[in-house]
Scaffold this active site. Structure first.
Site, mmCIF file in Angstrom:
data_model
loop_
_atom_site.group_PDB
_atom_site.id
_atom_site.type_symbol
_atom_site.label_atom_id
_atom_site.label_comp_id
_atom_site.label_asym_id
_atom_site.label_seq_id
_atom_site.Cartn_x
_atom_site.Cartn_y
_atom_site.Cartn_z
ATOM 1 N N GLU A 1 0.824 -1.209 0.000
ATOM 2 C CA GLU A 1 0.000 0.000 0.000
ATOM 3 C C GLU A 1 0.863 1.265 0.000
ATOM 4 O O GLU A 1 0.832 2.075 0.929
ATOM 5 C CB GLU A 1 -0.967 -0.044 1.175
ATOM 6 C CG GLU A 1 -1.969 -1.193 1.019
ATOM 7 C CD GLU A 1 -2.915 -1.327 2.196
ATOM 8 O OE1 GLU A 1 -2.638 -0.746 3.266
ATOM 9 O OE2 GLU A 1 -3.928 -2.018 2.051
ATOM 10 N N HIS B 1 -15.168 -10.365 6.708
ATOM 11 C CA HIS B 1 -14.365 -11.041 7.720
ATOM 12 C C HIS B 1 -13.057 -10.290 7.887
ATOM 13 O O HIS B 1 -12.115 -10.498 7.115
ATOM 14 C CB HIS B 1 -14.050 -12.484 7.321
ATOM 15 C CG HIS B 1 -15.224 -13.398 7.336
ATOM 16 N ND1 HIS B 1 -15.203 -14.635 6.709
ATOM 17 C CD2 HIS B 1 -16.450 -13.277 7.899
ATOM 18 C CE1 HIS B 1 -16.375 -15.225 6.891
ATOM 19 N NE2 HIS B 1 -17.147 -14.422 7.607
ATOM 20 N N GLU B 2 -12.967 -9.396 8.845
ATOM 21 C CA GLU B 2 -11.676 -8.805 9.192
ATOM 22 C C GLU B 2 -11.010 -9.716 10.209
ATOM 23 O O GLU B 2 -11.552 -9.967 11.281
ATOM 24 C CB GLU B 2 -11.846 -7.396 9.761
ATOM 25 C CG GLU B 2 -10.543 -6.762 10.243
ATOM 26 C CD GLU B 2 -9.444 -6.786 9.185
ATOM 27 O OE1 GLU B 2 -8.401 -7.441 9.440
ATOM 28 O OE2 GLU B 2 -9.627 -6.172 8.125
ATOM 29 N N GLU C 1 -9.212 3.870 -0.493
ATOM 30 C CA GLU C 1 -9.273 4.294 0.902
ATOM 31 C C GLU C 1 -8.185 5.308 1.251
ATOM 32 O O GLU C 1 -8.384 6.185 2.108
ATOM 33 C CB GLU C 1 -9.176 3.086 1.827
ATOM 34 C CG GLU C 1 -7.870 2.315 1.730
ATOM 35 C CD GLU C 1 -7.878 1.029 2.553
ATOM 36 O OE1 GLU C 1 -8.906 0.746 3.189
ATOM 37 O OE2 GLU C 1 -6.860 0.318 2.549
ATOM 38 N N HIS D 1 -8.426 -8.710 1.094
ATOM 39 C CA HIS D 1 -7.696 -7.452 1.239
ATOM 40 C C HIS D 1 -6.482 -7.667 2.140
ATOM 41 O O HIS D 1 -6.503 -8.513 3.039
ATOM 42 C CB HIS D 1 -8.597 -6.369 1.819
ATOM 43 C CG HIS D 1 -9.534 -5.786 0.824
ATOM 44 N ND1 HIS D 1 -9.728 -4.427 0.684
ATOM 45 C CD2 HIS D 1 -10.323 -6.373 -0.116
ATOM 46 C CE1 HIS D 1 -10.603 -4.211 -0.281
ATOM 47 N NE2 HIS D 1 -10.987 -5.369 -0.776
ATOM 48 N N GLU D 2 -5.427 -6.894 1.879
ATOM 49 C CA GLU D 2 -4.149 -6.990 2.611
ATOM 50 C C GLU D 2 -3.487 -8.356 2.467
ATOM 51 O O GLU D 2 -2.552 -8.679 3.187
ATOM 52 C CB GLU D 2 -4.302 -6.654 4.097
ATOM 53 C CG GLU D 2 -4.714 -5.242 4.400
ATOM 54 C CD GLU D 2 -6.216 -5.067 4.451
ATOM 55 O OE1 GLU D 2 -6.667 -3.945 4.202
ATOM 56 O OE2 GLU D 2 -6.920 -6.045 4.762
ATOM 57 N N PRO E 1 3.905 5.646 6.054
ATOM 58 C CA PRO E 1 3.382 4.808 7.149
ATOM 59 C C PRO E 1 2.279 3.857 6.711
ATOM 60 O O PRO E 1 1.489 4.154 5.816
ATOM 61 C CB PRO E 1 2.848 5.849 8.146
ATOM 62 C CG PRO E 1 3.567 7.112 7.825
ATOM 63 C CD PRO E 1 3.788 7.087 6.353
ATOM 64 N N ASN E 2 2.234 2.701 7.373
ATOM 65 C CA ASN E 2 1.209 1.707 7.120
ATOM 66 C C ASN E 2 0.925 0.942 8.406
ATOM 67 O O ASN E 2 1.755 0.937 9.322
ATOM 68 C CB ASN E 2 1.654 0.743 6.012
ATOM 69 C CG ASN E 2 0.495 -0.066 5.458
ATOM 70 O OD1 ASN E 2 0.181 -1.135 5.965
ATOM 71 N ND2 ASN E 2 -0.155 0.451 4.429
ATOM 72 N N GLU F 1 -7.407 -6.789 -2.956
ATOM 73 C CA GLU F 1 -6.937 -5.405 -2.818
ATOM 74 C C GLU F 1 -5.431 -5.438 -3.079
ATOM 75 O O GLU F 1 -4.973 -5.247 -4.182
ATOM 76 C CB GLU F 1 -7.249 -4.865 -1.440
ATOM 77 C CG GLU F 1 -6.832 -3.414 -1.260
ATOM 78 C CD GLU F 1 -6.847 -2.996 0.196
ATOM 79 O OE1 GLU F 1 -7.222 -1.849 0.466
ATOM 80 O OE2 GLU F 1 -6.468 -3.808 1.055
#
Length: 703
Positions: free
Chosen positions: A171, A414-415, A508, A483-484, A192-193, A502
């Protein structure tokens, strides 16, 4: 399906040892393999008589140094073959894909250890793929990779579009520099991430896009990443040579291998026309055919969702502000005081369902519906979510019944908070829950540092987890949008329920301070080489402070640019990401998002230059209708489009959504104009694209 295979043995003696040559079917590429004087495998790649990859070493350094697969090899045998087939993807940019290559298999044996190593090369009309293969053998069965030593020796100081090499995230905004300038720009590039681990001042990620001074486009990536660590590239800026750099595990090891096995494919896509890079199907072709026999349940979707309002800070994922910590099954949410900003409540979600139904959208995504969001991030917490327990204000059955009555499907969220062990413990129950309430697709997330501690998002252990989740989802007929997760490498051919990812800097970040206005002119050349991206486009209100006064971010795009993304950023899963009230303010522009397709029969890349512009035309699946999208970088330009891709003798109605003359991503992003005209295959269109702008066109056959 049509295919031909021919086996021919070809080799000849060179001054430096046994050497082999392989040509592409069209003859434009030539790959040369040879053993260097010390027995080190090497290759070279030429395109139209010009060397693209200079002599580059191949091999693997193992944890047991005496067994390293680096040098002292001899050639036992070689095999060459030709393969040509046509296959049909479940969804995609084309109804049919040609898979045509010439192959060279080199069988090697190490003199002292007698270890066997095969290297397989496949040369297509658009580039080269090669991989290491470890046959069943007594001398090399279980081994640990210390580092893969694959080289890509560049033939010049090319211009590169790159992001920092990182074990945990992609990202980042893309940098455009010479290779020799990567080191001096690395600190600037590392922003930063939530989770990140860079490793070198010259380390970059694939897919890496480059352009030579004389106009040759080169893309380095990998295909079919399975049971192996993700590859980055580390540049020796003295020699302009990249060397593979694998993601380690918690012990610092780069891979655990049990023979028989093989590495992912290392890919090199090359052309003197940037459009060919975008149009390449090499990555997909290096993956295996679908392992899902009945794919009737895999269906592209267009959706809206309860998401952007949380991203901007207008609303929250968490239900209450009372609890500094949450324990699943113990925290009393029923008697907690709501914070009044929780978006995933029954009444509000019904509003999104109504909006989806009114405008012809397939689904509604809801984030923040399940308990645990109060302390989900940054706590190194293992038992964080159970993926089935809703907050008191979210009635699962009422929502599902209401959505069903409106002909809309709900999309699960689902995170995992990167607690991977926790997710795997709950996975079957979570998927069964989805089946019970008719959720066809899940958006999974992996925000934060990985648990077990010390593992990285792109290590072998996590690569295996992502595939495990995908296979398990297929058992329950569930489509996955991860995602991620690790960036895709064409596995959607093998597992077409991988309907989106993603794995890059998405929309975002426009609410987190913004992305470069030309970001979307680079992503198709880099991130999308491996598969579609859930970029979440379609933002119409660029001033984020109008949603959240405390957020001063501003979208670096025009409305016309946001419309074009539905064509240029290919995905079978497309979100209209903005709030319904913002679409109601611009109903004429919103019409394009309602009309545009998500699955295609044919794609024509009309013009392209990484970092500057991309114009794409796509034919909607099963129709004679076309949609065109153009995204532009920071320099205003005028495009002349020939519509010769339209069927001859037919008339069409073209609705053109374009930047107004005074449009600008920073000062006037909502300025657009819409015109309608009758066109044919002989028509030309002259259209203006503002800085950070573009245009979108729907071309509907006139009955």
């Amino acid at each position: 399906m049509k295919y031909t295979i021919a086996l021919i043995g070809i080799w000849f003696l060179s001054l430096s040892g046994w050497a082999q040559e392989l040509s592409s079917p069209d003859g434009y590429f030539e790959m040369k393999f040879q053993l260097l004087p010390d027995g080190t495998p090497s290759y070279q790649l030429d395109y139209k008589g010009q060397t693209i990859i200079k002599t580059s070493k191949l091999g693997l350094e193992l944890k047991e140094e005496k067994k390293s697969l680096l040098d002292n090899f001899k050639i036992l045998d070689t095999e060459t073959s030709t393969y040509n087939e046509t296959w049909k993807p479940v969804w995609g940019e084309e109804a049919e894909i040609t898979n045509h290559y010439n192959e060279l298999l080199v069988k090697l044996q190490q003199e002292e250890t007698e270890s066997l190593l095969n290297i397989r090369f496949r040369l297509f009309d658009d580039g080269l793929g090669f991989r290491y293969e470890f046959p069943q053998q007594k001398n090399l069965t279980y081994f640990v990779i210390k580092e893969e030593r694959t080289e890509f020796a560049m033939n010049g100081d090319h211009t590169a579009f790159w992001i920092p090499g990182d074990y945990d995230t992609q990202e980042y905004d893309y940098m455009e520099t010479k290779l020799s300038e990567i080191r001096s720009h690395m600190k600037e590039a590392i922003t930063p991430n939530a989770s990140q681990q860079t490793f070198s001042d010259t380390g970059v990620q694939t897919s890496l896009m480059m352009k030579t001074d004389d106009g040759i486009y080169i893309n380095l990536h990998e295909a079919a990443l399975v049971d192996y660590s993700t590859m980055h590239l580390n540049l020796d800026d003295d020699t302009m040579t990249f060397q593979s750099w694998l993601t380690p595990d918690a012990n610092g090891d780069k891979g655990y291998i049990q023979a028989p096995a093989h590495s992912p494919w290392r890919t090199i896509i090359v052309s003197d026309d940037a459009r060919d890079i975008l149009n390449s199907k090499l990555t997909l072709n290096l993956n295996e055919p679908s392992k899902i026999e009945d794919t009737s349940w895999i269906k592209p979707m267009k959706y809206v969702g309860v998401w952007w309002e949380m991203i901007t800070g207008k609303s929250t994922w968490n239900y209450t502000d009372e609890f500094p910590s949450v324990k699943l099954g113990e925290t009393d949410f029923e008697n907690a005081k709501p914070n009044g900003k929780h978006a995933a409540n029954t009444a509000h979600v019904k509003e999104y369902i109504d909006f989806a139904a009114e405008n012809g959208f397939d689904g509604v995504l809801v984030e923040g519906w399940n308990v645990g969001w109060e302390d989900w991030f940054g706590k190194s917490k293992d038992d964080v979510f159970d993926f089935v327990t809703p907050y008191p204000d979210f009635d699962v059955e009422e929502i599902e019944n209401y959505a069903n009555s409106k002909g809309v499907q709900m999309i699960m969220h689902h995170e995992t908070s990167s607690s991977v062990r926790n997710y795997e413990r709950h996975m079957d129950t979570a998927y069964q829950f989805m089946n019970k309430y008719n959720y066809p697709a899940v958006k999974s997330g992996y925000v934060g540092d990985i648990l077990p501690r010390g593992e990285y998002h792109y290590g072998q252990w996590l690569v295996n987890h992502y595939l495990y989740a995908l296979k398990k989802a297929a058992d329950y007929h569930i489509m996955v949008n991860a995602h991620e997760a690790v960036r895709p490498t064409g596995l959607s051919r093998t597992w077409p329920n991988l309907i989106g990812n993603e794995s890059a800097r998405g929309t975002e970040y426009q609410a987190f301070g913004g992305s470069k206005p030309n970001h979307v002119t680079v992503l198709p050349f880099t991130r999308l080489i491996g598969g579609p991206m859930d970029y979440t486009p379609g933002i119409f209100e660029m001033d984020i402070s109008k949603l959240n006064p405390d957020n001063k971010s501003h979208l670096n795009a025009t409305i016309a640019n946001q419309l074009a993304l539905y064509v240029t950023m290919y995905s079978p899963l497309q979100m209209a990401a903005d709030l319904p009230e913002n679409y109601r303010r611009f109903p004429d522009a919103f019409q394009f998002i309602k009309d545009v397709a998500v699955d295609w029969d044919k794609t024509e890349y009309l013009e392209a230059e990484p970092g500057d512009y991309i114009t794409v035309a796509r034919q909607a699946k099963g129709t004679n209708n076309w949609f065109v999208g153009n995204v532009n970088g920071v320099t205003p330009r005028t495009t002349n489009i020939k519509l010769d891709f339209l069927e001859k003798g037919k008339k069409y109605i073209a609705t053109i959504y374009a930047d107004a003359k005074d449009a600008h991503y920073k000062t006037n992003p909502q300025a657009y104009k819409i015109t309608t005209k009758t066109v044919t295959s002989k028509s030309n269109l002259k259209l203006y694209s503002a800085p950070g702008g573009g245009f979108a066109i729907s071309i509907i056959e006139k009955k």
